[in-house]
Design a protein around this motif. Structure first.
Motif, mmCIF file in Angstrom:
data_model
loop_
_atom_site.group_PDB
_atom_site.id
_atom_site.type_symbol
_atom_site.label_atom_id
_atom_site.label_comp_id
_atom_site.label_asym_id
_atom_site.label_seq_id
_atom_site.Cartn_x
_atom_site.Cartn_y
_atom_site.Cartn_z
ATOM 1 N N ARG A 49 22.016 11.274 -19.188
ATOM 2 C CA ARG A 49 22.303 10.482 -17.998
ATOM 3 C C ARG A 49 22.449 9.026 -18.390
ATOM 4 O O ARG A 49 22.109 8.620 -19.491
ATOM 5 N N ASP A 50 22.997 8.191 -17.493
ATOM 6 C CA ASP A 50 23.198 6.779 -17.764
ATOM 7 C C ASP A 50 21.846 6.081 -17.647
ATOM 8 O O ASP A 50 21.373 5.793 -16.558
ATOM 9 N N VAL A 51 21.219 5.783 -18.790
ATOM 10 C CA VAL A 51 19.855 5.294 -18.779
ATOM 11 C C VAL A 51 19.734 3.849 -18.316
ATOM 12 O O VAL A 51 18.621 3.377 -18.070
ATOM 13 N N ARG A 52 20.861 3.132 -18.180
ATOM 14 C CA ARG A 52 20.760 1.732 -17.787
ATOM 15 C C ARG A 52 20.109 1.559 -16.422
ATOM 16 O O ARG A 52 19.480 0.536 -16.147
ATOM 17 N N GLN A 53 20.242 2.544 -15.555
ATOM 18 C CA GLN A 53 19.680 2.408 -14.209
ATOM 19 C C GLN A 53 18.160 2.313 -14.241
ATOM 20 O O GLN A 53 17.534 1.810 -13.321
ATOM 21 N N ARG A 140 37.068 11.834 -8.372
ATOM 22 C CA ARG A 140 36.830 12.809 -9.445
ATOM 23 C C ARG A 140 35.720 12.343 -10.380
ATOM 24 O O ARG A 140 34.897 13.144 -10.826
ATOM 25 N N ALA A 141 35.705 11.034 -10.663
ATOM 26 C CA ALA A 141 34.667 10.510 -11.551
ATOM 27 C C ALA A 141 33.284 10.643 -10.925
ATOM 28 O O ALA A 141 32.314 11.018 -11.584
ATOM 29 N N ARG A 194 26.127 8.143 -3.961
ATOM 30 C CA ARG A 194 26.234 6.770 -3.471
ATOM 31 C C ARG A 194 25.960 5.777 -4.590
ATOM 32 O O ARG A 194 26.685 4.796 -4.769
ATOM 33 N N ARG A 195 24.925 6.024 -5.381
ATOM 34 C CA ARG A 195 24.576 5.104 -6.460
ATOM 35 C C ARG A 195 25.682 5.062 -7.523
ATOM 36 O O ARG A 195 26.033 4.003 -8.024
ATOM 37 N N ILE A 196 26.204 6.216 -7.859
ATOM 38 C CA ILE A 196 27.286 6.263 -8.855
ATOM 39 C C ILE A 196 28.547 5.607 -8.293
ATOM 40 O O ILE A 196 29.195 4.801 -8.949
#
Length: 403
Positions: A49-53, A140-141, A194-196
């Motif tokens: 997952r995108d760990v920056r969050q 799509r993303a 929503r966050r993405i």
């Protein structure tokens, strides 16, 4: 605040508000840098997952750990053990991140309520053809990201509730669960979407809108080409090589090669890592994402390359010059990116799926991580850091990179 002896911690441990504020303000860039570094090193364990969050939350947790139980953790530091106080705090930060990821207690979403209509909002195209195309890519993303971060059961709920658009009653019968369970899954999925979507929308849709305005006015300059990533982001990426050079100006060759405490990089190793990564990783990834459909990108093991290529024996000035040239070339290429190309995607080892817009944000994250480590390294050498380095190490991400 210069902490060189345990007695220097007394105003902080006794709860002096001004001392604590100064303590947090000074150490935040260092903690931030170590948390980012630890997360990116262990990102494969975080299920890609995108760990920056999680960075900002974990920074706050590190300070909570330091102050917990009347500063029990802070009281364990002793300069007799060979580490500066800044290095000690950095080690606490990295160990805390490792403990969190090993425990598996991080969840990719929270259970607070969200409006289910927000997920469908990402699928609504704009009126112009170019905007329609970009928003289709955005949808799509978002869906691809959501699906990748869900469990197999969650992916089934996503398909049934949002792709097949079945009502809740049908879902309860199909899964054999109560309506509360179905609503809980729907809320989780919408919250994550929503966050993405909020992060990706800035890169995709705003770029299209500004390009449409530029076309109407007949303008096609650098500012409009880069505005999809914001002027602030472009300016920070462009300024970092010069800021780096100014930060290490006057340092001797011997000082530049001195090993950092706790197996950290020396100054010259930082510079060569940045130069090689810019040329062999970021430039190559950028080119392949623009030229190939969903390419597979290898990771760049910086620690391994630093040893194999013997960075510590190399010349500092050469590395700084190469880094500046490579960054300039990459930014010139980004100036030519079309609005719809920001959504070009790839899979990177240790990261997972990412877009071109994500890649550029990762460039800035990487710059900031090294700025924070260099801030600590220069302090250990008795050097006064430049204001630009301090700002770079502790600045909040601009909107396109926000989690």
């Amino acid at each position: 605040m210069n902490i060189v002896h345990p007695s220097d911690l007394q105003p902080i441990l006794t709860g002096d508000p001004r001392a604590r504020r100064a303590f947090v303000q000074e150490l935040t860039p260092i903690v931030h840098g170590h948390v980012r570094r630890a997360l990116f090193r262990r990102r494969a364990r975080a299920h890609r997952r995108d760990v920056r969050q999680d960075v900002e939350d974990m920074v706050q947790e590190v300070f909570a750990v330091l102050f917990a139980e009347d500063g029990k953790c802070l009281r364990t530091w002793s300069p007799a053990r060979g580490s500066s106080f800044a290095s000690f705090v950095g080690l606490v930060a990295e160990r805390h991140v490792g403990a969190i990821l090993r425990s598996g207690r991080r969840s990719p979403w929270t259970d607070d309520a969200a409006d289910p209509a927000e997920l469908e909002a990402w699928l609504e195209p704009g009126p112009a053809p170019e905007a329609h195309h970009a928003q289709g890519q955005l949808a799509r993303a978002v869906l691809e990201r959501v699906a990748r971060e869900l469990s197999p059961r969650g992916q089934t709920f996503l398909r049934v509730l949002f792709l097949e658009e079945k009502p809740v009653n049908d879902a309860t019968s199909q899964f054999g669960v109560s309506a509360d369970v179905v609503y809980a899954w729907r809320t989780r999925i919408v919250k994550r979407a929503r966050r993405i979507g909020q992060r990706l929308e800035t890169n995709f849709v705003h770029a299209v809108r500004f390009r449409e305005v530029a076309n109407k006015k007949g303008g096609n300059g650098k500012e409009n080409a880069m505005i999809g990533l914001s002027r602030e982001l472009a300016a920070q990426l462009e300024a970092w090589p010069a800021q780096l050079r100014a930060s290490v100006e006057g340092i001797s060759a011997e000082e530049a090669r001195l090993a950092a405490p706790n197996h950290g990089l020396s100054v010259v190793e930082h510079a060569w890592h940045l130069a090689d990564l810019e040329e062999e990783a970021f430039a190559v990834r950028m080119a392949r994402m623009l030229e190939e459909d969903f390419p597979h990108l290898p990771d760049f093991d910086g620690d391994h390359e630093a040893k194999v290529r013997r960075y510590r024996e190399r010349d500092l000035d050469t590395a700084l010059t190469r880094f500046a040239a490579a960054r300039s070339a990459n930014l010139r290429r980004l100036e030519r990116v079309r609005p719809d190309e920001w959504a070009r995607a790839a899979v990177q080892d240790g990261v997972g799926s990412l877009t071109l817009a994500d890649l550029v944000c990762r460039m800035l994250d990487h710059d900031r991580s090294h700025a924070a480590e260099l801030l600590e390294r220069l302090a250990s050498l008795g050097r006064t850091p430049t204001p630009a380095l301090i700002e770079m190490a502790g600045a909040a991400p601009p909107t396109p990179c926000a989690a």
